[in-house]
Design a protein around this motif. Structure first.
Motif, PDB file in Angstrom:
ATOM      1  N   ARG A 678       0.847  -1.190   0.000  1.00  0.00           N
ATOM      2  CA  ARG A 678       0.000   0.000   0.000  1.00  0.00           C
ATOM      3  C   ARG A 678       0.882   1.238   0.000  1.00  0.00           C
ATOM      4  NH1 ARG A 678      -3.291  -0.329   5.213  1.00  0.00           N
ATOM      5  NH2 ARG A 678      -1.212  -0.770   5.965  1.00  0.00           N
ATOM      6  N   PRO A 679       0.833   2.098  -1.010  1.00  0.00           N
ATOM      7  CA  PRO A 679      -0.091   2.113  -2.156  1.00  0.00           C
ATOM      8  C   PRO A 679       0.538   1.638  -3.460  1.00  0.00           C
ATOM      9  CG  PRO A 679       0.895   4.270  -1.958  1.00  0.00           C
ATOM     10  CD  PRO A 679       1.543   3.400  -0.894  1.00  0.00           C
ATOM     11  N   PHE A 680       1.753   1.092  -3.403  1.00  0.00           N
ATOM     12  CA  PHE A 680       2.496   0.875  -4.649  1.00  0.00           C
ATOM     13  C   PHE A 680       1.986  -0.302  -5.468  1.00  0.00           C
ATOM     14  CE2 PHE A 680       6.471   3.121  -2.772  1.00  0.00           C
ATOM     15  CZ  PHE A 680       5.842   4.346  -2.956  1.00  0.00           C
ATOM     16  N   GLU A 681       1.063  -1.097  -4.928  1.00  0.00           N
ATOM     17  CA  GLU A 681       0.424  -2.135  -5.740  1.00  0.00           C
ATOM     18  C   GLU A 681      -0.285  -1.512  -6.943  1.00  0.00           C
ATOM     19  OE1 GLU A 681      -1.313  -5.740  -7.117  1.00  0.00           O
ATOM     20  OE2 GLU A 681       0.443  -5.320  -5.876  1.00  0.00           O
ATOM     21  N   GLN A 682      -0.694  -0.244  -6.819  1.00  0.00           N
ATOM     22  CA  GLN A 682      -1.418   0.416  -7.901  1.00  0.00           C
ATOM     23  C   GLN A 682      -0.512   0.864  -9.032  1.00  0.00           C
ATOM     24  OE1 GLN A 682      -4.686   0.189  -7.577  1.00  0.00           O
ATOM     25  NE2 GLN A 682      -4.198  -0.761  -5.602  1.00  0.00           N
ATOM     26  N   SER A 683       0.794   0.808  -8.832  1.00  0.00           N
ATOM     27  CA  SER A 683       1.752   1.184  -9.866  1.00  0.00           C
ATOM     28  C   SER A 683       2.375  -0.075 -10.457  1.00  0.00           C
ATOM     29  CB  SER A 683       2.858   2.075  -9.277  1.00  0.00           C
ATOM     30  OG  SER A 683       3.946   2.189 -10.173  1.00  0.00           O
ATOM     31  N   GLU A 684       2.208  -0.262 -11.768  1.00  0.00           N
ATOM     32  CA  GLU A 684       2.717  -1.480 -12.406  1.00  0.00           C
ATOM     33  C   GLU A 684       4.219  -1.603 -12.240  1.00  0.00           C
ATOM     34  OE1 GLU A 684       2.477  -3.754 -16.744  1.00  0.00           O
ATOM     35  OE2 GLU A 684       1.312  -1.931 -16.384  1.00  0.00           O
ATOM     36  N   TRP A 685       4.921  -0.484 -12.200  1.00  0.00           N
ATOM     37  CA  TRP A 685       6.376  -0.548 -12.069  1.00  0.00           C
ATOM     38  C   TRP A 685       6.786  -0.756 -10.615  1.00  0.00           C
ATOM     39  CZ3 TRP A 685      10.260   2.523  -9.752  1.00  0.00           C
ATOM     40  CH2 TRP A 685      11.548   2.189 -10.149  1.00  0.00           C
ATOM     41  N   LEU A 686       6.196   0.014  -9.693  1.00  0.00           N
ATOM     42  CA  LEU A 686       6.620  -0.067  -8.298  1.00  0.00           C
ATOM     43  C   LEU A 686       6.211  -1.382  -7.647  1.00  0.00           C
ATOM     44  CD1 LEU A 686       5.863   3.573  -7.099  1.00  0.00           C
ATOM     45  CD2 LEU A 686       8.109   2.509  -7.386  1.00  0.00           C
ATOM     46  N   ARG A 687       5.087  -1.963  -8.083  1.00  0.00           N
ATOM     47  CA  ARG A 687       4.645  -3.221  -7.449  1.00  0.00           C
ATOM     48  C   ARG A 687       5.689  -4.316  -7.604  1.00  0.00           C
ATOM     49  NH1 ARG A 687       0.007  -5.104 -11.737  1.00  0.00           N
ATOM     50  NH2 ARG A 687      -1.184  -3.519 -10.620  1.00  0.00           N
ATOM     51  N   ARG A 688       6.497  -4.240  -8.670  1.00  0.00           N
ATOM     52  CA  ARG A 688       7.526  -5.267  -8.881  1.00  0.00           C
ATOM     53  C   ARG A 688       8.544  -5.280  -7.747  1.00  0.00           C
ATOM     54  NH1 ARG A 688       8.944  -3.866 -15.216  1.00  0.00           N
ATOM     55  NH2 ARG A 688       6.809  -4.100 -16.045  1.00  0.00           N
ATOM     56  N   TRP A 689       8.730  -4.130  -7.125  1.00  0.00           N
ATOM     57  CA  TRP A 689       9.729  -4.012  -6.077  1.00  0.00           C
ATOM     58  C   TRP A 689       9.136  -4.171  -4.685  1.00  0.00           C
ATOM     59  CZ3 TRP A 689      14.681  -3.856  -7.608  1.00  0.00           C
ATOM     60  CH2 TRP A 689      14.930  -3.485  -8.934  1.00  0.00           C
ATOM     61  N   SER A 691       5.456  -5.261  -3.876  1.00  0.00           N
ATOM     62  CA  SER A 691       4.475  -6.324  -3.652  1.00  0.00           C
ATOM     63  C   SER A 691       5.135  -7.685  -3.838  1.00  0.00           C
ATOM     64  CB  SER A 691       3.287  -6.179  -4.612  1.00  0.00           C
ATOM     65  OG  SER A 691       2.568  -4.990  -4.360  1.00  0.00           O
ATOM     66  N   VAL A 692       4.533  -8.715  -3.255  1.00  0.00           N
ATOM     67  CA  VAL A 692       5.093 -10.072  -3.310  1.00  0.00           C
ATOM     68  C   VAL A 692       3.987 -11.039  -3.719  1.00  0.00           C
ATOM     69  CG1 VAL A 692       6.254 -11.904  -2.019  1.00  0.00           C
ATOM     70  CG2 VAL A 692       6.749  -9.501  -1.493  1.00  0.00           C
ATOM     71  N   LEU A 693       4.278 -11.914  -4.696  1.00  0.00           N
ATOM     72  CA  LEU A 693       3.331 -12.938  -5.139  1.00  0.00           C
ATOM     73  C   LEU A 693       4.010 -14.295  -5.152  1.00  0.00           C
ATOM     74  CD1 LEU A 693       2.041 -10.284  -6.529  1.00  0.00           C
ATOM     75  CD2 LEU A 693       1.034 -11.902  -8.133  1.00  0.00           C
ATOM     76  N   PHE A 694       3.268 -15.328  -4.769  1.00  0.00           N
ATOM     77  CA  PHE A 694       3.755 -16.690  -4.945  1.00  0.00           C
ATOM     78  C   PHE A 694       2.564 -17.641  -4.878  1.00  0.00           C
ATOM     79  CE2 PHE A 694       4.626 -15.230  -0.604  1.00  0.00           C
ATOM     80  CZ  PHE A 694       3.829 -16.077   0.141  1.00  0.00           C
ATOM     81  N   PRO A 695       2.622 -18.786  -5.600  1.00  0.00           N
ATOM     82  CA  PRO A 695       1.488 -19.715  -5.652  1.00  0.00           C
ATOM     83  C   PRO A 695       1.221 -20.353  -4.291  1.00  0.00           C
ATOM     84  CG  PRO A 695       3.082 -20.155  -7.406  1.00  0.00           C
ATOM     85  CD  PRO A 695       3.743 -19.225  -6.450  1.00  0.00           C
ATOM     86  N   ILE A 696      -0.061 -20.484  -3.958  1.00  0.00           N
ATOM     87  CA  ILE A 696      -0.435 -21.203  -2.742  1.00  0.00           C
ATOM     88  C   ILE A 696      -1.699 -22.015  -3.024  1.00  0.00           C
ATOM     89  CG2 ILE A 696       0.576 -19.559  -1.134  1.00  0.00           C
ATOM     90  CD1 ILE A 696      -2.248 -18.500  -0.590  1.00  0.00           C
ATOM     91  N   GLY A 697      -2.025 -22.920  -2.109  1.00  0.00           N
ATOM     92  CA  GLY A 697      -3.238 -23.703  -2.211  1.00  0.00           C
ATOM     93  C   GLY A 697      -4.332 -23.110  -1.348  1.00  0.00           C
ATOM     94  N   GLY A 698      -5.310 -23.943  -1.008  1.00  0.00           N
ATOM     95  CA  GLY A 698      -6.406 -23.514  -0.145  1.00  0.00           C
ATOM     96  C   GLY A 698      -7.469 -22.727  -0.880  1.00  0.00           C
ATOM     97  N   ASP A 699      -8.560 -22.439  -0.163  1.00  0.00           N
ATOM     98  CA  ASP A 699      -9.601 -21.543  -0.673  1.00  0.00           C
ATOM     99  C   ASP A 699     -10.288 -20.889   0.523  1.00  0.00           C
ATOM    100  OD1 ASP A 699     -11.479 -23.347   0.368  1.00  0.00           O
ATOM    101  OD2 ASP A 699     -12.216 -24.019  -1.575  1.00  0.00           O
ATOM    102  N   GLY A 700     -11.426 -20.259   0.290  1.00  0.00           N
ATOM    103  CA  GLY A 700     -12.096 -19.549   1.363  1.00  0.00           C
ATOM    104  C   GLY A 700     -12.759 -20.438   2.387  1.00  0.00           C
ATOM    105  N   SER A 701     -12.833 -21.749   2.144  1.00  0.00           N
ATOM    106  CA  SER A 701     -13.486 -22.657   3.091  1.00  0.00           C
ATOM    107  C   SER A 701     -12.509 -23.602   3.782  1.00  0.00           C
ATOM    108  CB  SER A 701     -14.557 -23.484   2.370  1.00  0.00           C
ATOM    109  OG  SER A 701     -13.990 -24.494   1.552  1.00  0.00           O
ATOM    110  N   THR A 702     -11.266 -23.637   3.351  1.00  0.00           N
ATOM    111  CA  THR A 702     -10.300 -24.545   3.969  1.00  0.00           C
ATOM    112  C   THR A 702      -9.865 -24.018   5.326  1.00  0.00           C
ATOM    113  OG1 THR A 702      -8.534 -23.443   2.708  1.00  0.00           O
ATOM    114  CG2 THR A 702      -9.415 -25.482   1.807  1.00  0.00           C
ATOM    115  N   VAL A 703      -9.443 -24.926   6.204  1.00  0.00           N
ATOM    116  CA  VAL A 703      -8.907 -24.496   7.492  1.00  0.00           C
ATOM    117  C   VAL A 703      -7.732 -23.553   7.258  1.00  0.00           C
ATOM    118  CG1 VAL A 703      -7.841 -25.251   9.647  1.00  0.00           C
ATOM    119  CG2 VAL A 703      -9.682 -26.605   8.628  1.00  0.00           C
ATOM    120  N   ASP A 704      -6.851 -23.930   6.341  1.00  0.00           N
ATOM    121  CA  ASP A 704      -5.767 -23.046   5.916  1.00  0.00           C
ATOM    122  C   ASP A 704      -6.341 -22.092   4.865  1.00  0.00           C
ATOM    123  OD1 ASP A 704      -3.344 -21.853   5.523  1.00  0.00           O
ATOM    124  OD2 ASP A 704      -2.476 -23.500   4.368  1.00  0.00           O
ATOM    125  N   VAL A 705      -6.977 -21.051   5.346  1.00  0.00           N
ATOM    126  CA  VAL A 705      -7.761 -20.167   4.475  1.00  0.00           C
ATOM    127  C   VAL A 705      -6.869 -19.439   3.473  1.00  0.00           C
ATOM    128  CG1 VAL A 705      -9.028 -17.977   4.466  1.00  0.00           C
ATOM    129  CG2 VAL A 705      -9.721 -19.817   5.989  1.00  0.00           C
TER     130      VAL A 705
END
Length: 796
Positions: A678-689, A691-705
């Protein structure tokens, strides 16, 4: 021509060189803003020398000579490691984001200025006991000492946005507490949505959408006519997706391997970078506590000390009501009450706007609360100048002892001490689980919950009659609690807390019981539970939603090209693994089916209501197939037809994005954890530095939400809510306790601790929770000794 090309080339090389120099300078400034973590630092506001020993993961262990110095040290640590996060939250709470971000932030500033959280926080500060205020002052002094140590070279966000923080004040802590309560209190959005839908749907349809709840009275709905409900919904902050909440469960010695209690807790809040939580141990005379802190608050929020452990889940109680106020026909500056016409209380707010003129707004308040319909431009005209909407909320109070509870919990030694501490808590109601080293377990649900003279809080109500007024809050002794259950277990996952016989209204909008049922099922009747078993439950990724709804898909069948997919789903165990295609197939189908079932009836309100809605969807497929008919077509569609159609559409959409070979599709690719800055997720360039993304499992109903919601366009099911903190407290042997946070301790993107814990968190691993004894050090520790600038009246 050659000369021109030559000069152009020279100019280009010069520009490239200047760019490199600027980049180097910016890079140096960013590196220079990394905090000091070893050696000595002389600071103002500290009483006695205080040691901050950071382990290899950047987790500090504080040794202080007093509780005030411990609070100072935590403020210093938060300021060192999370200063921008704290500043952003403070700007939000004060309604001052536009000063930094410009006109785009005006809507959120208007909203917070209307609520007046900063005013209420400052007023509440004056009501606190002197010792509590002293601790808040010490914490603020610690934050300010960290700011002073940065000098002119602040963390990167300040550099990029050309902003410098003002000094921190004790009242800022109370503001943070109210902001957290706002994050956990969303009933008025539900109330507003229900009111909007009630004007579109029949009472029977409303009862389907909210089983067991009244659709509303004709008088109330007539009073809503003409009010700017849709426009108001548009200017409100977005509601969180389903799945937000927490899990907590505790077992006594009769259920554990070694006869000592165990407690597990994982709060579910918005995933962000940096994360919400900051791990720390605080030691001082009368205090030895370890756990998760929230930057901006001067105590351990969730954790343990040498005798007890505790964890929270959100009750979701209804603490907000919208009141329809009728204006005095003879004077629009007044409104009607049971005692007659009274004037609005008004105040003028001036909002600074970066690169633009300040904006002035007038806030009107009634006896119920601020007039929120004024947030809509031209609302008075839309409402015919006859009525307005005011918000009543328990947190709009000038007295609040919640911070006293925060300090007292960490010092409690047993159940009576814990109860005495949490009865000071007046924030958004929480279910607080407890265990101690004598074998006692319990749960209590403190918080400020209103008692209504009439109504159930489901719809906006007339404010001029007095029949729906609040009569106070539920007495502390009447709030739900349980001690030493015969089963040896207590579990809550935001599900219904009390039976229908409970004499007070907490809420009608309980979260679905999917997670709670799954936890109860996994605990079963086991008598040999240990920390490993608790961890396995905490990390469980089997989707109760999938196990309940895949059979409907299989029963409906599918077209020939999709039979192999159905066969895979039939063999699937419902685990939402990041490396499998079945979770993506199921989720995309369920999303399409929800649209096929009720998008036609809800029309433009469908996005606002959309969610997992398992109780409603199951009722439709089992008992109320009328919803499966598309009211926009002349034919009558059946549920099996809509199920097949939704599956075909989902497969088509997924194929367009991920290719024709469905066996290569991966849930984690479509469902990464989106740790948005916040707020740099809104900038395509700044989010690279940032924000953080990585694959995960689960969903909104799993114990591991891992609840998904609106995020980047290229990420259809981005996980934006989840367990940013996981902890298991073993009251038998402290070295078996464990914890983890989602990213890392630091909020500085160039720090090695910005995201160094993310792989451990993603993979379901933990760190040992080590309560160190006085003077105990690890060889990997980096120790910073804080020395007071003045001591006994002389220089130090």
């Amino acid at each position: 021509m050659r000369t021109a090309w030559r000069w152009a080339r020279i100019g280009g090389l010069t520009l490239l060189g200047l760019t490199a120099i600027v980049a180097a300078v910016l890079g140096w400034l960013a590196w220079a803003s990394l905090p000091q973590v070893s050696g000595e630092a002389v600071v103002a506001g500290l009483g006695q020398p205080t040691a901050l020993a950071r382990d290899e993961h950047g987790i500090p262990h504080v040794e202080a000579s007093s509780m005030a110095d411990a609070a100072f040290a935590l403020g210093f640590l938060h300021g060192q490691d999370r200063l921008w996060q704290m500043e952003f939250d403070r700007l939000v709470g004060q309604g001052r984001l536009a000063e930094v971000l410009g006109e785009a932030a005006l809507p959120i500033d208007r909203f917070l200025r209307t609520l007046g959280l900063a005013r209420h926080a400052q007023a509440a500060l004056a009501t606190l006991p002197t010792p509590t205020r002293a601790l808040l002052e010490a914490y603020a002094a610690g934050v300010n000492a960290a700011i002073d140590r940065f000098g002119t070279v602040l963390p990167p966000e300040f550099l990029i946005l050309r902003h410098r923080p003002e000094p921190w004040r004790a009242g800022d802590v109370l503001l943070f507490q109210k902001l957290m309560a706002l994050d956990l209190s969303g009933n008025w959005r539900t109330e507003l949505l229900r009111a909007r839908l009630a004007q579109r749907l029949t009472p029977a349809q409303m009862a389907d959408l909210w089983p067991g709840q009244p659709a509303g009275s004709p008088v109330t709905l007539a009073g809503l006519a003409g009010l700017p409900l849709d426009q108001l919904a548009e200017v409100l902050p977005e509601a969180p997706p389903p799945g937000i909440g927490s899990n907590v469960w505790v077992a006594d010695g009769s259920r554990t391997r070694d006869g000592s209690p165990l407690l597990a807790n994982d709060p579910h809040l918005q995933l962000q970078a940096p994360g919400r939580w900051y791990l720390a141990q605080l030691r001082a005379p009368g205090l030895d506590v370890i756990g998760a802190t929230l930057p901006g608050m001067p105590f351990v929020v969730l954790g343990r000390n040498e005798h007890i452990a505790w964890g929270f889940t959100n009750t979701g109680s209804d603490t907000q009501d919208l009141f329809i106020e009728r204006l005095d026909p003879a004077d629009p500056g007044r409104y009607l009450t049971p005692e007659g016409s009274v004037p609005f209380r008004t105040r003028t707010e001036t909002i600074g706007v970066r690169d633009a003129a300040p904006v002035t707004m007038t806030v009107r308040e009634t006896r119920h609360g601020p007039v929120v319909s004024d947030l809509v431009p031209g609302a008075a005209e839309l409402a015919g100048s006859a009525r307005v909407l005011a918000l009543a909320w328990t947190q709009l109070s000038d007295s609040d002892t919640t911070v006293e509870a925060g300090f007292a919990i960490g010092r409690a030694r047993d159940w009576p001490g814990f109860v005495a501490a949490v009865e000071l808590y007046q924030g958004a109601q929480q279910n607080m689980a407890f265990a101690d080293d004598t074998g006692t377990i319990g749960m209590i649900s403190p918080g400020a919950v209103p008692i209504r003279r009439g109504g159930d809080g489901s719809l906006p109500v007339p404010g001029w009659t007095g029949e729906y007024d609040w009569l106070g809050t539920i007495p502390a002794e009447a709030l739900p609690r349980e001690l030493q259950p015969s089963s040896g277990l207590l579990v809550n996952a935001n599900n219904r807390l009390v039976p229908a016989s409970y004499p007070y209204l907490l809420t009608n909008d309980w979260e679905p019981s999917l997670r709670a049922q799954r936890i109860q099922g996994l605990l079963g009747t086991a008598r040999n539970l240990d920390a490993e078993a608790f961890a396995a439950i905490q990390l469980d990724a089997t989707s109760p939603l999938a196990t309940q709804f895949v059979p409907f898909l299989l029963a409906a069948g599918a077209d020939g090209p999709h039979r192999d997919m159905l066969a895979a789903l039939a063999a699937w165990d419902g685990r939402m693994r990041a490396d499998r295609p079945e979770p993506l197939l199921f989720t995309a189908w369920y999303k399409e089916l929800a649209a096929a079932v009720y998008a036609d009836e809800l029309g433009p309100l469908f996005p606002s209501f959309r969610g997992l809605r398992p109780d409603f969807m199951r009722e439709v497929l089992e008992q109320r197939p009328v919803w499966c008919d598309d009211v926009r077509t002349p034919t009558v569609e059946t549920c099996p037809e809509q199920i097949r159609k939704a599956f075909a559409q989902a497969v088509s959409d997924l194929t367009a994005v991920y290719g024709p070979d469905w066996r290569r599709w991966r849930w984690g690719e479509a469902h990464p954890a989106v740790m948005a800055h916040r707020p740099f997720e809104q900038s395509e360039w700044l989010r690279r530095w940032f924000s953080v993304l990585f694959p995960i499992g689960g969903d909104g109903s799993t114990v591991d939400v891992a609840a998904y919601g609106p995020t980047r366009d290229e990420i259809p099911f981005g996980a934006i809510h989840g367990p940013g903190y996981r902890a298991i407290y073993d009251l038998g042997a402290g070295d078996r306790s464990r914890w983890i946070i989602a990213l890392g301790q630091s909020g500085h993107p160039l720090s090695r601790h910005y995201a160094d814990l993310s792989e451990l968190w993603r993979d379901g691993r933990y760190l040992p929770m080590q309560m160190r004894a006085e003077g105990e050090r690890e060889t990997t520790d980096r120790v910073l000794l804080l020395r007071p600038a003045t001591m006994h009246g002389g220089s130090q």
